[in-house]
Design a protein around this motif. Structure first.
Motif, PDB file in Angstrom:
ATOM      1  N   GLN A  87     -21.621  20.969  62.330  1.00  8.53           N
ATOM      2  CA  GLN A  87     -20.847  20.683  61.133  1.00  8.53           C
ATOM      3  C   GLN A  87     -20.777  21.924  60.255  1.00  8.53           C
ATOM      4  OE1 GLN A  87     -21.312  16.845  59.115  1.00  8.53           O
ATOM      5  NE2 GLN A  87     -22.899  16.325  60.598  1.00  8.53           N
ATOM      6  N   SER A 120      -6.939  16.696  71.576  1.00 10.20           N
ATOM      7  CA  SER A 120      -8.084  17.171  70.798  1.00 10.20           C
ATOM      8  C   SER A 120      -8.713  18.359  71.521  1.00 10.20           C
ATOM      9  CB  SER A 120      -9.130  16.074  70.618  1.00 10.20           C
ATOM     10  OG  SER A 120     -10.301  16.605  70.010  1.00 10.20           O
ATOM     11  N   SER A 168      -9.309   8.700  72.680  1.00 12.43           N
ATOM     12  CA  SER A 168      -9.324   9.295  71.332  1.00 12.43           C
ATOM     13  C   SER A 168     -10.736   9.370  70.760  1.00 12.43           C
ATOM     14  CB  SER A 168      -8.410   8.497  70.385  1.00 12.43           C
ATOM     15  OG  SER A 168      -7.090   8.450  70.875  1.00 12.43           O
ATOM     16  N   ASN A 169     -11.698   9.830  71.605  1.00 11.17           N
ATOM     17  CA  ASN A 169     -13.096   9.860  71.178  1.00 11.17           C
ATOM     18  C   ASN A 169     -13.358  10.779  69.994  1.00 11.17           C
ATOM     19  OD1 ASN A 169     -14.520   9.486  74.538  1.00 11.17           O
ATOM     20  ND2 ASN A 169     -13.848   7.959  73.056  1.00 11.17           N
ATOM     21  N   ASN A 224     -11.398  11.326  67.372  1.00 15.91           N
ATOM     22  CA  ASN A 224     -10.658  11.006  66.147  1.00 15.91           C
ATOM     23  C   ASN A 224     -11.565  10.850  64.935  1.00 15.91           C
ATOM     24  OD1 ASN A 224      -8.276  11.134  67.479  1.00 15.91           O
ATOM     25  ND2 ASN A 224      -7.699   8.994  67.191  1.00 15.91           N
ATOM     26  N   SER A 225     -12.836  10.549  65.161  1.00 20.12           N
ATOM     27  CA  SER A 225     -13.801  10.425  64.062  1.00 20.12           C
ATOM     28  C   SER A 225     -15.156  10.932  64.529  1.00 20.12           C
ATOM     29  CB  SER A 225     -13.903   8.969  63.595  1.00 20.12           C
ATOM     30  OG  SER A 225     -14.413   8.144  64.625  1.00 20.12           O
ATOM     31  N   ARG A 226     -15.929  11.449  63.609  1.00 16.26           N
ATOM     32  CA  ARG A 226     -17.283  11.976  63.858  1.00 16.26           C
ATOM     33  C   ARG A 226     -17.359  12.867  65.106  1.00 16.26           C
ATOM     34  NH1 ARG A 226     -20.821   6.733  64.011  1.00 16.26           N
ATOM     35  NH2 ARG A 226     -19.024   6.052  65.224  1.00 16.26           N
ATOM     36  N   PRO A 227     -16.477  13.852  65.203  1.00 17.41           N
ATOM     37  CA  PRO A 227     -16.483  14.711  66.391  1.00 17.41           C
ATOM     38  C   PRO A 227     -17.758  15.523  66.560  1.00 17.41           C
ATOM     39  CG  PRO A 227     -15.077  15.647  64.693  1.00 17.41           C
ATOM     40  CD  PRO A 227     -15.454  14.280  64.227  1.00 17.41           C
ATOM     41  N   ASP A 228     -18.378  15.909  65.443  1.00 20.91           N
ATOM     42  CA  ASP A 228     -19.580  16.744  65.543  1.00 20.91           C
ATOM     43  C   ASP A 228     -20.729  15.994  66.196  1.00 20.91           C
ATOM     44  OD1 ASP A 228     -18.587  19.142  64.187  1.00 20.91           O
ATOM     45  OD2 ASP A 228     -18.466  17.856  62.430  1.00 20.91           O
ATOM     46  N   GLU A 229     -20.825  14.691  65.965  1.00 20.30           N
ATOM     47  CA  GLU A 229     -21.878  13.904  66.606  1.00 20.30           C
ATOM     48  C   GLU A 229     -21.696  13.884  68.118  1.00 20.30           C
ATOM     49  OE1 GLU A 229     -21.712  10.094  64.799  1.00 20.30           O
ATOM     50  OE2 GLU A 229     -22.480  10.769  62.853  1.00 20.30           O
ATOM     51  N   ARG A 272     -22.233   4.893  69.857  1.00 20.49           N
ATOM     52  CA  ARG A 272     -21.609   5.203  68.565  1.00 20.49           C
ATOM     53  C   ARG A 272     -20.367   4.339  68.326  1.00 20.49           C
ATOM     54  NH1 ARG A 272     -24.112   9.419  66.316  1.00 20.49           N
ATOM     55  NH2 ARG A 272     -25.223  10.904  67.640  1.00 20.49           N
ATOM     56  N   LYS A 317     -17.748   3.869  70.366  1.00 19.58           N
ATOM     57  CA  LYS A 317     -16.496   4.414  70.872  1.00 19.58           C
ATOM     58  C   LYS A 317     -16.246   3.943  72.301  1.00 19.58           C
ATOM     59  CE  LYS A 317     -16.542   8.542  67.978  1.00 19.58           C
ATOM     60  NZ  LYS A 317     -15.238   8.353  67.327  1.00 19.58           N
TER      61      LYS A 317
END
Length: 599
Positions: A326, A372, A416-417, A419-424, A453, A455
């Protein structure tokens, strides 16, 4: 020294002579709309914000990495090689360049000063839509003009809300009864108000049928432009005189943290440039090296259209350096930046990124289907952590690992894994790869972590139902979804295209009514299924179905064609009247293939 004020006319000659950019600054990013709004604000006597100048001298100034302001700007880094007098990025000031003993580096205000430089002394080179970037004729060199016949008392009704009608135009624009385009740079040659009046009379003498109202517009526009440039001290700047990199970097970060001028990745690049360049033993210009690497990467894969940015490289560097992925400024400590520098200097991460992008190309994923870029980072880290193995198609290691890498990409992108919280997800993938046996890509563990998570991963019945319902011929994901149907073969490269099995023309509503006697409602139903995934394939062949009856044409296809494209072999389904049943039958085959492949 505190705050000072100068006119634009006073500042312009010093830009790129004694006023430069520090290494911590990002590139020029403003578009023409932002530039004309700035000029409109200046003529309307609106505040345009203050500037921060860092005054340095002597050996300290010589040691600093410095960049020129862009004067002739071209809006894309990929452009014809013969355009040697334009720049997309700020040119670096060479060490041998003879400079004044004291120079000023602009810590805050680059976009505005560059806009003034382009507007008064430079050009803005734009590409025409839908033209090839390497074609010289696709580009237009534009200069800034002001329409002197526009009414400065009336605000435009478009989104720019201008009172002064500025536009970038090709040289010598056509004039008309309500448009007189005055080149803005020519106001610099006017030295006083008497010359302004003389210029007005000269312009008016060239315009036939000029009304009194139009004459007043010319007067107001010219005088507003003259006063804004020559008379009013528009450039209000704070001077920082301490020869201290740490202090100036902190000023830079704080000046940009409160607003949206810089992204976090741009701040990281700026901080890395400052720290890496200050190492006397092994200075590295992070901005120069990373931007050059990105530019070369995009040029090497121009046909694929990936358009990677420095953010993509920095993320890879953070992952490879085993740091928090991050962009938290408090994490950009000297120790962490030193780790990143060592990883970059070794050169293996660059090789890994290039290898991952090459795999993308071999798998047939273009910039259009790469929804992505974060999904590529685990591939690059896998290559980096395993010594950059050559995963060729004819090697044992390539045969074992390539299918898992392609499965990862297909699942992560289609679901679309990122699309949110990519750093995790990136940290999950990194830990799994670190713990895996040498040479193994731990797909199952990564997907387990992602699933925890919340997803979706893989392709169960529910996921497939959504994908087939949401994806059609015009969808961004269509290339990727179709490539899954050919797995484990790489199905798409520059020679492949999306093709309708039952041809498009055959399934047009008017054609179905006229040639087959369908009712309008039935024709609507058939046309609505035309772009369905189950009527699409990826093919290298020139599918010239022409006017041949479809059932006759498909009868000429080979057995390999039916197997490769998962075509139902019930010949009765090839009649146009049974097209909906063909769609249903082929969709069952496609789902079965995906289910077996990604179990």
């Amino acid at each position: 020294m505190g705050y000072q004020s100068r006119t634009i006319k006073q500042v312009l000659p010093d830009i790129n002579e004694s006023i430069f950019l520090p290494a911590i600054q990002r590139e020029f990013v403003w578009e023409t709309d932002q530039i004309v709004q700035l000029f409109d604000s200046v003529l309307r006597e609106y505040p345009i914000g203050s500037f921060i100048f860092w005054n340095i001298n002597g050996d300290f100034a010589d040691e600093q990495i410095k960049y020129y302001f862009v004067r002739n700007y071209i809006e894309d880094t990929i452009h014809p090689s013969e355009f040697d007098n334009v720049h997309h990025r700020n040119p670096k000031v060479p060490h041998y360049e003879s400079l004044p003993d004291t120079v000023s580096l602009v810590v805050d205000g680059q976009q505005r000063l560059t806009s003034f430089l382009i507007g008064f002394n430079g050009i803005y080179v734009e590409k025409q839509k839908y033209r090839q970037r390497q074609n010289p004729d696709a580009w237009t060199r534009k200069q800034l003009y002001l329409n002197l016949l526009s009414n400065p008392n009336v605000q435009s009704e478009d989104r720019l809300n201008l009172r002064y009608e500025f536009q970038f135009k090709a040289p010598n624009p056509e004039q008309s009864s309500d448009e007189y385009w005055f080149r803005v740079r020519d106001i610099l040659d006017v030295t006083d108000l008497n010359e302004t009046m003389a210029l007005q009379e000269e312009i008016e003498s060239t315009i036939e049928g000029l009304s009194d109202g139009q004459s007043s517009y010319i007067f107001k526009n010219l005088h507003a432009l003259y006063n804004a440039i020559h008379e009013r001290e528009v450039i209000n700047y704070y001077e920082e005189d301490k020869q201290d990199n740490e202090r100036t970097l902190d000023i830079f970060v704080r000046a940009n943290e409160a607003g949206t001028q810089l992204s976090r990745s741009e701040i990281l690049l700026s901080i890395a440039t400052s720290y890496w360049g200050s190492d006397e033993a092994n200075p590295i210009d992070a901005k120069e090296e990373i931007n050059t690497f990105v530019g070369d990467l995009n040029k090497d894969y121009l046909d694929e259209g990936y358009s990677f940015g420095s953010d993509f490289v920095l993320k890879n560097l953070l992952v490879a350096s085993d740091l928090d992925t991050q962009y938290r400024i408090r994490n950009f400590t000297r120790e962490n930046l030193e780790t990143m520098k060592q990883v970059w200097a070794e050169g293996e991460i660059q090789t890994a990124i290039e290898g991952a992008v090459e795999l993308l190309s071999q798998f047939g994923l273009t910039g259009r289907s790469l929804t992505s870029r974060n999904a590529v980072i685990p591939l690059a880290y896998y290559l980096y952590a395993n010594g950059n193995p050559a995963l060729t198609t004819d090697s044992i290691e390539g045969d074992r690992v390539r299918p898992k890498l392609l499965k990862w990409l297909c699942s992560a992108l289609l679901n679309s894994n990122f699309n949110s919280r990519p750093d995790e997800i990136l940290q999950d993938a990194r830990e799994a790869i670190k713990d895996a046996d040498p040479g193994e890509f731990p797909l199952d563990r990564i997907q387990r972590e992602i699933r925890t998570r919340g997803k979706a991963v893989g392709f169960n019945d529910e996921i497939m139902e959504d994908l087939f319902e949401e994806t059609d011929y015009n969808s961004v994901k269509i290339y990727l979804l179709l490539s899954v149907l050919y797995f484990p073969e790489p199905a798409l490269d520059e020679s492949h295209q999306v093709d309708h099995i039952f041809p498009q023309d055959l399934l047009r509503k008017d054609n179905l009514i006229e040639d087959y006697g369908f009712s309008p409602s039935k024709a609507d139903e058939y046309e609505s299924l035309r772009d369905d995934v189950a009527n699409l394939q990826l093919t290298q062949e020139n599918q010239t179905k022409g006017s041949t009856e479809f059932k006759e044409w498909i009868g000429t296809r080979s057995e390999q064609y039916f197997e490769r494209h998962h075509i139902p072999k019930n010949e009765s389904l090839y009649q146009i009247e049974r097209f909906p049943e063909f769609i249903e039958a082929r969709e069952r085959l496609l789902r079965e293939h995906i289910r077996e492949t990604f179990h």
